[in-house]
Scaffold this motif. Structure first.
Motif, PDB file in Angstrom:
ATOM      1  N   VAL A   1      42.243  11.980 -37.671  1.00 38.04           N
ATOM      2  CA  VAL A   1      42.738  12.213 -38.842  1.00 38.04           C
ATOM      3  C   VAL A   1      44.400  11.967 -38.816  1.00 38.04           C
ATOM      4  O   VAL A   1      44.777  11.442 -39.880  1.00 38.04           O
ATOM      5  N   LEU A   2      44.995  12.326 -37.683  1.00 35.27           N
ATOM      6  CA  LEU A   2      46.356  11.699 -37.577  1.00 35.27           C
ATOM      7  C   LEU A   2      46.667  10.563 -37.918  1.00 35.27           C
ATOM      8  O   LEU A   2      47.705   9.713 -38.727  1.00 35.27           O
ATOM      9  N   GLY A   3      45.760   9.663 -37.314  1.00 27.63           N
ATOM     10  CA  GLY A   3      46.048   8.092 -37.374  1.00 27.63           C
ATOM     11  C   GLY A   3      45.572   7.467 -38.846  1.00 27.63           C
ATOM     12  O   GLY A   3      46.326   6.710 -39.388  1.00 27.63           O
ATOM     13  N   HIS A   4      44.769   8.411 -39.560  1.00 30.34           N
ATOM     14  CA  HIS A   4      44.402   8.008 -40.665  1.00 30.34           C
ATOM     15  C   HIS A   4      45.520   8.340 -41.815  1.00 30.34           C
ATOM     16  O   HIS A   4      45.954   7.354 -42.555  1.00 30.34           O
ATOM     17  N   PHE A   5      46.195   9.362 -41.500  1.00 29.93           N
ATOM     18  CA  PHE A   5      47.353   9.851 -42.085  1.00 29.93           C
ATOM     19  C   PHE A   5      48.779   8.893 -42.027  1.00 29.93           C
ATOM     20  O   PHE A   5      49.139   8.617 -43.297  1.00 29.93           O
ATOM     21  N   LEU A   6      48.854   8.617 -41.073  1.00 32.44           N
ATOM     22  CA  LEU A   6      49.958   7.606 -40.742  1.00 32.44           C
ATOM     23  C   LEU A   6      49.539   6.305 -41.257  1.00 32.44           C
ATOM     24  O   LEU A   6      50.733   5.523 -41.925  1.00 32.44           O
TER      25      LEU A   6
ATOM     26  N   ALA B   1      47.692   5.772 -43.870  1.00 28.12           N
ATOM     27  CA  ALA B   1      47.877   6.003 -45.357  1.00 28.12           C
ATOM     28  C   ALA B   1      49.332   5.776 -45.951  1.00 28.12           C
ATOM     29  O   ALA B   1      49.576   5.365 -46.934  1.00 28.12           O
ATOM     30  N   LEU B   2      50.190   6.426 -45.041  1.00 35.38           N
ATOM     31  CA  LEU B   2      51.345   6.631 -45.554  1.00 35.38           C
ATOM     32  C   LEU B   2      52.162   5.037 -45.295  1.00 35.38           C
ATOM     33  O   LEU B   2      52.729   4.840 -46.356  1.00 35.38           O
ATOM     34  N   MET B   3      51.456   4.367 -44.522  1.00 32.99           N
ATOM     35  CA  MET B   3      52.433   2.990 -44.445  1.00 32.99           C
ATOM     36  C   MET B   3      51.343   2.198 -45.780  1.00 32.99           C
ATOM     37  O   MET B   3      52.064   0.799 -45.894  1.00 32.99           O
ATOM     38  N   HIS B   4      50.533   2.532 -46.342  1.00 37.10           N
ATOM     39  CA  HIS B   4      49.823   1.731 -47.234  1.00 37.10           C
ATOM     40  C   HIS B   4      49.872   2.449 -48.592  1.00 37.10           C
ATOM     41  O   HIS B   4      48.655   3.086 -48.968  1.00 37.10           O
ATOM     42  N   PRO B   5      50.937   2.611 -49.288  1.00 37.59           N
ATOM     43  CA  PRO B   5      50.787   3.499 -50.574  1.00 37.59           C
ATOM     44  C   PRO B   5      49.597   3.079 -51.523  1.00 37.59           C
ATOM     45  O   PRO B   5      49.455   1.934 -51.905  1.00 37.59           O
ATOM     46  N   SER B   6      49.130   4.208 -52.182  1.00 40.68           N
ATOM     47  CA  SER B   6      48.140   4.120 -53.100  1.00 40.68           C
ATOM     48  C   SER B   6      48.092   5.140 -53.664  1.00 40.68           C
ATOM     49  O   SER B   6      47.162   6.194 -53.725  1.00 40.68           O
TER      50      SER B   6
ATOM     51  N   ALA C   1      44.720  12.873 -47.782  1.00 35.40           N
ATOM     52  CA  ALA C   1      45.276  11.988 -49.015  1.00 35.40           C
ATOM     53  C   ALA C   1      46.742  12.048 -49.325  1.00 35.40           C
ATOM     54  O   ALA C   1      47.049  12.793 -50.346  1.00 35.40           O
ATOM     55  N   PRO C   2      47.511  11.461 -48.434  1.00 31.50           N
ATOM     56  CA  PRO C   2      48.897  11.687 -48.667  1.00 31.50           C
ATOM     57  C   PRO C   2      49.398  10.994 -49.673  1.00 31.50           C
ATOM     58  O   PRO C   2      50.563  11.549 -50.494  1.00 31.50           O
ATOM     59  N   TRP C   3      48.655  10.179 -50.529  1.00 25.93           N
ATOM     60  CA  TRP C   3      49.354   9.657 -51.527  1.00 25.93           C
ATOM     61  C   TRP C   3      48.590  10.349 -53.101  1.00 25.93           C
ATOM     62  O   TRP C   3      48.891   9.582 -54.037  1.00 25.93           O
ATOM     63  N   GLN C   4      47.951  11.267 -53.091  1.00 26.70           N
ATOM     64  CA  GLN C   4      47.174  11.557 -53.948  1.00 26.70           C
ATOM     65  C   GLN C   4      48.247  12.430 -54.901  1.00 26.70           C
ATOM     66  O   GLN C   4      49.260  13.023 -54.283  1.00 26.70           O
ATOM     67  N   LEU C   5      48.386  12.276 -56.063  1.00 22.01           N
ATOM     68  CA  LEU C   5      49.232  12.799 -57.081  1.00 22.01           C
ATOM     69  C   LEU C   5      48.828  14.477 -57.272  1.00 22.01           C
ATOM     70  O   LEU C   5      47.953  14.831 -57.577  1.00 22.01           O
ATOM     71  N   ILE C   6      50.040  15.005 -57.153  1.00 29.34           N
ATOM     72  CA  ILE C   6      49.794  16.584 -57.392  1.00 29.34           C
ATOM     73  C   ILE C   6      50.743  17.017 -58.310  1.00 29.34           C
ATOM     74  O   ILE C   6      51.921  16.348 -58.429  1.00 29.34           O
ATOM     75  N   PHE C   7      50.480  17.605 -59.393  1.00 30.47           N
ATOM     76  CA  PHE C   7      51.073  18.130 -60.463  1.00 30.47           C
ATOM     77  C   PHE C   7      51.675  19.457 -60.287  1.00 30.47           C
ATOM     78  O   PHE C   7      51.063  20.514 -60.035  1.00 30.47           O
ATOM     79  N   VAL C   8      53.174  19.426 -60.229  1.00 31.92           N
ATOM     80  CA  VAL C   8      53.870  20.609 -59.830  1.00 31.92           C
ATOM     81  C   VAL C   8      54.669  20.996 -61.239  1.00 31.92           C
ATOM     82  O   VAL C   8      55.722  20.026 -61.546  1.00 31.92           O
TER      83      VAL C   8
ATOM     84  N   MET D   1      46.804  21.701 -37.972  1.00 32.43           N
ATOM     85  CA  MET D   1      46.388  21.943 -36.780  1.00 32.43           C
ATOM     86  C   MET D   1      44.900  22.188 -36.711  1.00 32.43           C
ATOM     87  O   MET D   1      44.170  21.431 -35.772  1.00 32.43           O
ATOM     88  N   PHE D   2      44.435  22.695 -37.867  1.00 35.16           N
ATOM     89  CA  PHE D   2      42.912  22.975 -37.824  1.00 35.16           C
ATOM     90  C   PHE D   2      42.089  21.494 -37.989  1.00 35.16           C
ATOM     91  O   PHE D   2      41.188  21.307 -37.346  1.00 35.16           O
ATOM     92  N   MET D   3      42.911  20.604 -38.867  1.00 34.99           N
ATOM     93  CA  MET D   3      42.199  19.594 -39.061  1.00 34.99           C
ATOM     94  C   MET D   3      42.255  18.561 -37.920  1.00 34.99           C
ATOM     95  O   MET D   3      41.383  17.711 -37.443  1.00 34.99           O
ATOM     96  N   LEU D   4      43.450  18.652 -37.237  1.00 36.39           N
ATOM     97  CA  LEU D   4      43.783  17.508 -36.209  1.00 36.39           C
ATOM     98  C   LEU D   4      42.859  17.954 -34.955  1.00 36.39           C
ATOM     99  O   LEU D   4      42.294  17.221 -34.187  1.00 36.39           O
ATOM    100  N   ILE D   5      42.722  19.211 -34.981  1.00 35.78           N
ATOM    101  CA  ILE D   5      41.787  19.854 -33.731  1.00 35.78           C
ATOM    102  C   ILE D   5      40.129  19.318 -33.861  1.00 35.78           C
ATOM    103  O   ILE D   5      39.454  19.062 -33.061  1.00 35.78           O
ATOM    104  N   MET D   6      39.790  19.634 -35.298  1.00 33.81           N
ATOM    105  CA  MET D   6      38.471  19.109 -35.655  1.00 33.81           C
ATOM    106  C   MET D   6      38.335  17.529 -35.344  1.00 33.81           C
ATOM    107  O   MET D   6      37.372  17.266 -34.842  1.00 33.81           O
ATOM    108  N   ARG D   7      39.359  16.823 -35.985  1.00 33.62           N
ATOM    109  CA  ARG D   7      39.226  15.353 -35.830  1.00 33.62           C
ATOM    110  C   ARG D   7      40.496  14.671 -35.724  1.00 33.62           C
ATOM    111  O   ARG D   7      41.380  14.554 -36.535  1.00 33.62           O
ATOM    112  N   PRO D   8      41.026  14.674 -34.313  1.00 34.07           N
ATOM    113  CA  PRO D   8      42.057  14.004 -33.950  1.00 34.07           C
ATOM    114  C   PRO D   8      42.466  12.575 -34.467  1.00 34.07           C
ATOM    115  O   PRO D   8      43.683  12.620 -34.862  1.00 34.07           O
TER     116      PRO D   8
END
Length: 204
Positions: A189-194, A196-201, A130-137, A180-187
């Motif tokens: 996920v990288l496509g999903h991440f990229l 998602a980055l191209m479609h801001p939400s 969830a690269p566009w999820q808002l995180i409060f810092v 790396m753990f996530m990508l090894i489990m489900r490669p």
């Protein structure tokens, strides 16, 4: 219910609280490389993550684990069963501290403690999903992937600078391990991440 996440938070809180008041216990659990290297106390590569320097150190790590750990636990549970997430967390404690341990293997003055490396692994595995999820810092909202960039950059800078007694190397190693753990489990996920980055939400 994220049982493993709650169990890890409870165990870490209890052990840290007891260690606050029992110096002997803290001294036995903390990562002190010569004890591992010379006395074969390999358990310290894991136990250091269940004690903290003070209450704020404990609070920030556990509140982060509370917000993101449950979601990663649910995802990993769906992918490969309920034991994957706790094994991921515990292995992240070991992997995240290895660079620091190897660098300071014979340094009698080096000490490290806290769950930050494993928490970083959990957080960065979440950011992949969830690269566009808002995180409060400090109450300032920012997209998760922006936080990731700032976090990595700051950690690299502070690791080279030193002097603040924070193990930034463990933060970086933990973050890398989570990805790396996530990508090894489900490669895929990288496509999903990229994608998602191209479609801001924002917020999702």
């Amino acid at each position: 219910m994220p049982i493993a996440t709650y169990a890890l938070i409870a165990l870490t809180a209890v052990v840290s609280w007891v260690a606050f008041n029992q110096r002997k216990l803290a001294d036995r659990l903390i990562l002190w490389p010569p004890a591992v290297h010379r006395h074969k106390q390999y358990d310290r590569l894991l136990t250091y993550g269940f004690i903290h320097a003070d209450f704020l150190h404990l609070f920030f790590n556990m509140i982060t684990l509370y917000f993101f750990g449950g979601q990663i636990e649910a995802v990993m549970g769906q992918w490969s069963g309920p034991w994957t997430y706790p094994l991921f967390y515990l292995s992240a404690l070991v992997v995240s501290i290895l660079p620091s341990y190897l660098k300071n293997q014979n340094n009698p003055n080096y000490l490290s403690l806290g769950a930050s490396g494993a928490v970083s692994a959990v957080l960065f595995s979440f950011i992949l999903l969830a690269p566009w999820q808002l995180i409060f810092v400090f109450f300032i909202p920012m997209p998760a992937f922006v936080f990731a960039v700032v976090y990595v950059g700051y950690s690299i800078w502070m690791d080279r600078r030193g002097g603040d007694r924070i193990n930034h190397s463990a933060h970086l190693a933990g973050a890398a391990y989570g990805v790396m753990f996530m990508l090894i489990m489900r490669p895929q996920v990288l496509g999903h991440f990229l994608d998602a980055l191209m479609h801001p939400s924002f917020g999702r």
